[in-house]
Scaffold this active site. Structure first.
Site, PDB file in Angstrom:
ATOM      1  N   HIS A 136      36.596 -83.893 -15.010  1.00 45.49           N
ATOM      2  CA  HIS A 136      36.923 -84.034 -13.595  1.00 45.49           C
ATOM      3  C   HIS A 136      35.696 -84.407 -12.766  1.00 45.49           C
ATOM      4  O   HIS A 136      34.570 -84.090 -13.134  1.00 45.49           O
ATOM      5  CB  HIS A 136      37.486 -82.718 -13.045  1.00 45.49           C
ATOM      6  CG  HIS A 136      38.712 -82.258 -13.748  1.00 45.49           C
ATOM      7  ND1 HIS A 136      39.069 -80.937 -13.796  1.00 45.49           N
ATOM      8  CD2 HIS A 136      39.674 -82.929 -14.430  1.00 45.49           C
ATOM      9  CE1 HIS A 136      40.199 -80.806 -14.463  1.00 45.49           C
ATOM     10  NE2 HIS A 136      40.589 -82.000 -14.879  1.00 45.49           N
ATOM     11  N   LYS A 155      27.539 -79.661  -9.122  1.00 42.42           N
ATOM     12  CA  LYS A 155      28.080 -78.352  -9.503  1.00 42.42           C
ATOM     13  C   LYS A 155      27.012 -77.526 -10.196  1.00 42.42           C
ATOM     14  O   LYS A 155      26.154 -78.063 -10.904  1.00 42.42           O
ATOM     15  CB  LYS A 155      29.278 -78.515 -10.440  1.00 42.42           C
ATOM     16  CG  LYS A 155      30.457 -79.206  -9.790  1.00 42.42           C
ATOM     17  CD  LYS A 155      31.600 -79.389 -10.753  1.00 42.42           C
ATOM     18  CE  LYS A 155      32.763 -80.092 -10.054  1.00 42.42           C
ATOM     19  NZ  LYS A 155      33.852 -80.380 -11.010  1.00 42.42           N
ATOM     20  N   HIS A 194      32.785 -83.593 -15.221  1.00 38.42           N
ATOM     21  CA  HIS A 194      32.580 -82.257 -15.770  1.00 38.42           C
ATOM     22  C   HIS A 194      33.842 -81.780 -16.475  1.00 38.42           C
ATOM     23  O   HIS A 194      34.956 -82.020 -16.010  1.00 38.42           O
ATOM     24  CB  HIS A 194      32.234 -81.283 -14.639  1.00 38.42           C
ATOM     25  CG  HIS A 194      32.209 -79.855 -15.065  1.00 38.42           C
ATOM     26  ND1 HIS A 194      33.151 -78.944 -14.643  1.00 38.42           N
ATOM     27  CD2 HIS A 194      31.377 -79.187 -15.894  1.00 38.42           C
ATOM     28  CE1 HIS A 194      32.886 -77.765 -15.189  1.00 38.42           C
ATOM     29  NE2 HIS A 194      31.823 -77.886 -15.945  1.00 38.42           N
ATOM     30  N   TYR A 251      31.758 -71.514 -10.454  1.00 39.30           N
ATOM     31  CA  TYR A 251      30.854 -72.628 -10.155  1.00 39.30           C
ATOM     32  C   TYR A 251      30.774 -72.926  -8.674  1.00 39.30           C
ATOM     33  O   TYR A 251      31.718 -72.751  -7.931  1.00 39.30           O
ATOM     34  CB  TYR A 251      31.213 -73.878 -10.957  1.00 39.30           C
ATOM     35  CG  TYR A 251      32.604 -74.424 -10.749  1.00 39.30           C
ATOM     36  CD1 TYR A 251      32.829 -75.520  -9.929  1.00 39.30           C
ATOM     37  CD2 TYR A 251      33.693 -73.864 -11.404  1.00 39.30           C
ATOM     38  CE1 TYR A 251      34.090 -76.042  -9.762  1.00 39.30           C
ATOM     39  CE2 TYR A 251      34.963 -74.379 -11.248  1.00 39.30           C
ATOM     40  CZ  TYR A 251      35.164 -75.469 -10.425  1.00 39.30           C
ATOM     41  OH  TYR A 251      36.428 -75.985 -10.255  1.00 39.30           O
ATOM     42  N   ASP A 290      45.227 -83.934 -17.362  1.00 38.65           N
ATOM     43  CA  ASP A 290      44.124 -84.183 -18.292  1.00 38.65           C
ATOM     44  C   ASP A 290      44.577 -84.953 -19.524  1.00 38.65           C
ATOM     45  O   ASP A 290      43.843 -85.786 -20.054  1.00 38.65           O
ATOM     46  CB  ASP A 290      43.460 -82.867 -18.689  1.00 38.65           C
ATOM     47  CG  ASP A 290      42.698 -82.241 -17.529  1.00 38.65           C
ATOM     48  OD1 ASP A 290      42.394 -82.946 -16.552  1.00 38.65           O
ATOM     49  OD2 ASP A 290      42.411 -81.034 -17.609  1.00 38.65           O
TER      50      ASP A 290
END
Length: 187
Positions: free
Chosen positions: A63, A73, A120, A133, A170
Site C-alpha cells: 500500500h 511511515k 509498504h 505505525y 490486495d
C-alpha cells in the site's frame, strides 16, 4: 542508545530503540522527534495507526499514498511478529522496484522507517500480531494505491508456509509494470 541500520534501499532505515529491562519487564522510548531528527528522520508524523491481524500468513499491502498526500511511515510491531516490506516506487530511482524486508516483533522492538515514495506491506508470522505505525500525512483515500504483493518483477521472498490471507483489494492490485508512478526520485 538507539541503533540505526542502513538497508539495501538507502532511504529505508531499520531502527533498534534501546530497551531498559529488569524483573518487571522493560521500558523503551519508541519515538522522540528530536532524537529521530538527529538520526536524519525529519518527517513530522501527524497520524498513528494500529492494526490487528488474527491469522498467521495474513498479508496486507503493498500500500501507498501518492502526492499530494504521500506518506512516510515509522512501523513497529506491538504484539506478535511480522515480516515488514518496503518497495521503492519513485520513478528515476536507481532502486526502483526493489524491496527490503525485515522481521519486526514485540520481542525485538525493531522499527522500519519507510519514506515517501515507497509502497509498504507485511505478512504476519505469529497469530494476533499488532502493527503500530506513524504516518507523515493524513489518510486520503483518493490518493491511496496498491501493488500486487506477489508481483514477480518485484520478487519479494515472503516467509509464508501456506496460502496467504488477503483482502480482495490486495488480491486484485495491479502489477508494477502496469503502474505509472507519480512519485519521483529527487536524489
Amino acid at each position: 542508545m538507539t541503533e540505526i541500520f542502513r538497508t539495501a534501499l538507502p532511504d529505508v532505515i531499520r531502527i533498534l530503540p534501546s530497551r531498559f529491562g529488569d524483573h518487571r519487564g522493560f521500558f523503551s522510548e519508541t519515538y522522540s522527534q528530536l532524537a529521530y531528527a538527529n538520526l536524519g528522520i525529519e518527517d513530522v508524523f501527524v497520524q498513528d495507526n494500529h492494526s490487528l491481524s488474527a491469522a498467521v500468513g495474513t498479508v496486507r499491502g503493498l500500500h501507498f499514498q501518492v502526492p499530494p498526500h504521500a506518506q512516510a511511515k515509522l512501523v513497529r510491531c506491538g504484539r506478535g511478529a511480522i515480516f515488514d516490506v518496503a518497495v521503492d516506487i519513485r520513478r528515476g530511482s536507481p532502486t526502483y522496484g526493489r524491496w527490503a524486508g525485515f522481521t519486526l516483533s514485540a520481542e525485538n522492538g525493531a522499527q522500519l522507517y519507510i519514506p515517501v515514495g515507497f509502497a509498504h506491506g507485511f505478512a504476519t508470522l505469529e497469530p494476533d500480531s499488532e502493527i503500530i505505525y506513524k504516518c507523515s500525512d493524513y489518510y486520503a483515500p483518493e490518493t491511496e494505491g496498491a501493488l500486487r504483493w506477489d508481483d514477480s518483477d518485484i520478487g519479494i521472498a515472503w516467509p509464508l508456509t501456506a496460502a496467504p490471507v488477503l483482502s480482495e483489494k490486495d488480491a486484485s492490485a495491479p502489477l508494477l509494470a502496469d503502474f505509472n508512478s507519480p512519485c519521483t526520485f529527487e536524489g
